[in-house]
Design a protein around this motif. Structure first.
Motif, PDB file in Angstrom:
ATOM      1  N   VAL A  17       0.844  -1.199   0.000  1.00 48.10           N
ATOM      2  CA  VAL A  17       0.000   0.000   0.000  1.00 48.10           C
ATOM      3  C   VAL A  17       0.874   1.242   0.000  1.00 48.10           C
ATOM      4  CG1 VAL A  17      -1.949  -1.107   1.153  1.00 48.10           C
ATOM      5  CG2 VAL A  17      -0.162  -0.037   2.518  1.00 48.10           C
ATOM      6  N   SER A  18       0.379   2.311  -0.606  1.00 49.16           N
ATOM      7  CA  SER A  18       1.164   3.539  -0.706  1.00 49.16           C
ATOM      8  C   SER A  18       1.148   4.327   0.591  1.00 49.16           C
ATOM      9  CB  SER A  18       0.628   4.409  -1.849  1.00 49.16           C
ATOM     10  OG  SER A  18      -0.717   4.795  -1.594  1.00 49.16           O
ATOM     11  N   GLN A  19       0.137   4.097   1.412  1.00 51.83           N
ATOM     12  CA  GLN A  19       0.067   4.793   2.692  1.00 51.83           C
ATOM     13  C   GLN A  19      -0.541   3.864   3.736  1.00 51.83           C
ATOM     14  OE1 GLN A  19      -2.393   8.213   2.093  1.00 51.83           O
ATOM     15  NE2 GLN A  19      -4.122   7.057   1.302  1.00 51.83           N
ATOM     16  N   LEU A  20      -0.264   4.165   4.983  1.00 54.95           N
ATOM     17  CA  LEU A  20      -0.704   3.287   6.064  1.00 54.95           C
ATOM     18  C   LEU A  20      -2.185   3.481   6.360  1.00 54.95           C
ATOM     19  CD1 LEU A  20       0.223   1.223   8.175  1.00 54.95           C
ATOM     20  CD2 LEU A  20       0.621   3.116   9.735  1.00 54.95           C
ATOM     21  N   PRO A  21      -3.004   2.438   6.159  1.00 52.53           N
ATOM     22  CA  PRO A  21      -4.415   2.521   6.533  1.00 52.53           C
ATOM     23  C   PRO A  21      -4.572   2.241   8.023  1.00 52.53           C
ATOM     24  CG  PRO A  21      -3.968   0.409   5.534  1.00 52.53           C
ATOM     25  CD  PRO A  21      -2.664   1.160   5.543  1.00 52.53           C
ATOM     26  N   SER A  22      -5.719   1.758   8.411  1.00 51.76           N
ATOM     27  CA  SER A  22      -5.986   1.459   9.811  1.00 51.76           C
ATOM     28  C   SER A  22      -5.052   0.359  10.319  1.00 51.76           C
ATOM     29  CB  SER A  22      -7.434   1.005   9.979  1.00 51.76           C
ATOM     30  OG  SER A  22      -7.636   0.467  11.253  1.00 51.76           O
ATOM     31  N   CYS A  23      -4.264   0.684  11.343  1.00 55.68           N
ATOM     32  CA  CYS A  23      -3.375  -0.324  11.936  1.00 55.68           C
ATOM     33  C   CYS A  23      -4.175  -1.458  12.543  1.00 55.68           C
ATOM     34  CB  CYS A  23      -2.494   0.326  13.000  1.00 55.68           C
ATOM     35  SG  CYS A  23      -1.294   1.500  12.352  1.00 55.68           S
TER      36      CYS A  23
END
Length: 335
Positions: free
Chosen positions: A47-53
């Motif tokens: 993923v290009s950015q961190l979603p929900s940890c």
């Protein structure tokens, strides 16, 4: 979106690459995993950015409960918050391959074991050298190790014993790739000339961003090369600055240390890019040529700031020195 009926996918791996991801997408991935009946041998999430940890934590927990995963790839785009691995990750005991990027590894316990792990790749993974040593000590058959990152990702000590300890934990290593930052983490302090136990299985050594003009980094390169008698390929991408100060010890290191017993009789390929005419680098190149009786290909890519006259002198200097291999093809070129 989904009903509650179990599903069985025709392939036993999940591979997902998403440029822009939202929490509901990650939740959908988790739902598919919950409904899937059967083994999951490989899981990849890019993923290009961190979603929900929290959602990723749940996915890893589910995979840990599945107990069949052999390959795990988690790539988080740079420029965003790093993802901290949950404790459930260390329950993936059947893993043979781990590939992590932009993650944080903190060991809460040392009771885990990756008995089957053969390949470990950390890119921009935040970890202390103490934790890294502990992690690798739990991977007894590791054959491939990649450590790439920035200085902020590695926290070291001022004792060379950590460096020696790291490589003593890699008796079966065949492929080693590192850049300068983990080297700086482990190579601070006094670096020995050789390892107590040779890396007899190491076949490929890949190094990025090191400088022949810095004593610690030069000693580190020499330590690895001279302690790996069965190397077949060395690939090095150096850093060079015309204003870089070269330490006096680095200038004279090859005269100060004894390399008469070094043999690299299995080395076939040597590649050095961004090469310059600084004396320690030239001494290193001449040492490899003199000790490698089976050398076939030597590719040296010279930094564009080196003048043509200096390039001619470099090539002449190399060709006038002993070369153990009569069939070696030595090629100098520009980037």
């Amino acid at each position: 979106m989904f009903n509650n009926n179990p599903i069985r996918l025709s392939h036993t791996f999940f591979s997902i690459c998403i440029l822009s991801i939202k929490c509901k997408v990650v939740h959908a991935i988790y739902t598919v995993l919950l409904l899937h009946r059967g083994p999951v041998l490989e899981f990849s999430l890019c993923v290009s950015q961190l979603p929900s940890c929290c959602e990723i934590d749940q996915i890893i927990l589910h995979l840990a409960n599945n107990t069949t995963v052999e390959k795990f790839n988690l790539v988080i785009g740079l420029g965003h918050s790093a993802y901290k691995l949950p404790s459930s990750f260390f329950s993936l005991k059947r893993l043979t391959h781990i590939n992590l990027k932009n993650c944080v590894v903190q060991l809460q316990s040392t009771s885990f074991r990756f008995e089957r792990l053969t390949s470990l790749c950390f890119r921009n993974v935040s970890i202390t050298n103490k934790m890294l040593i502990c992690f690798i000590s739990c991977c007894p058959i590791l054959k491939s190790l990649t450590l790439i990152g920035e200085e902020k990702h590695f926290v070291g000590s001022d004792l060379y014993s950590a460096l020696v300890q790291l490589f003593q934990l890699l008796p079966l290593i065949e492929h080693l790739e590192m850049n300068c930052c983990p080297v700086k983490c482990f190579a601070s302090g006094v670096i020995p000339q050789s390892l107590p136990n040779k890396l007899v299985h190491l076949r490929a050594l890949v190094l990025h961003g090191l400088s022949f003009g810095k004593e610690d980094e030069l000693r580190f390169v020499l330590l690895l090369v001279t302690s790996s008698p069965n190397l077949k390929k060395i690939k090095m991408e150096m850093t060079y600055s015309s204003t870089e100060a070269i330490s006096q010890t680095a200038m004279n290191l090859f005269e100060l240390q004894d390399y008469s017993n070094v043999k690299l009789d299995r080395l076939h390929d040597l590649e050095i890019t961004n090469f310059s005419n600084m004396k320690p680098g030239m001494d290193f190149l001449k040492l490899i040529l003199a000790k490698s009786s089976m050398l076939k290909k030597v590719r040296v890519v010279i930094n564009n700031n080196i003048s043509v006259n200096d390039e001619v002198k470099m090539l002449r200097d190399v060709l006038w020195n002993p070369c153990a291999s009569v069939g070696a093809q030595i090629k100098f070129e520009r980037a």
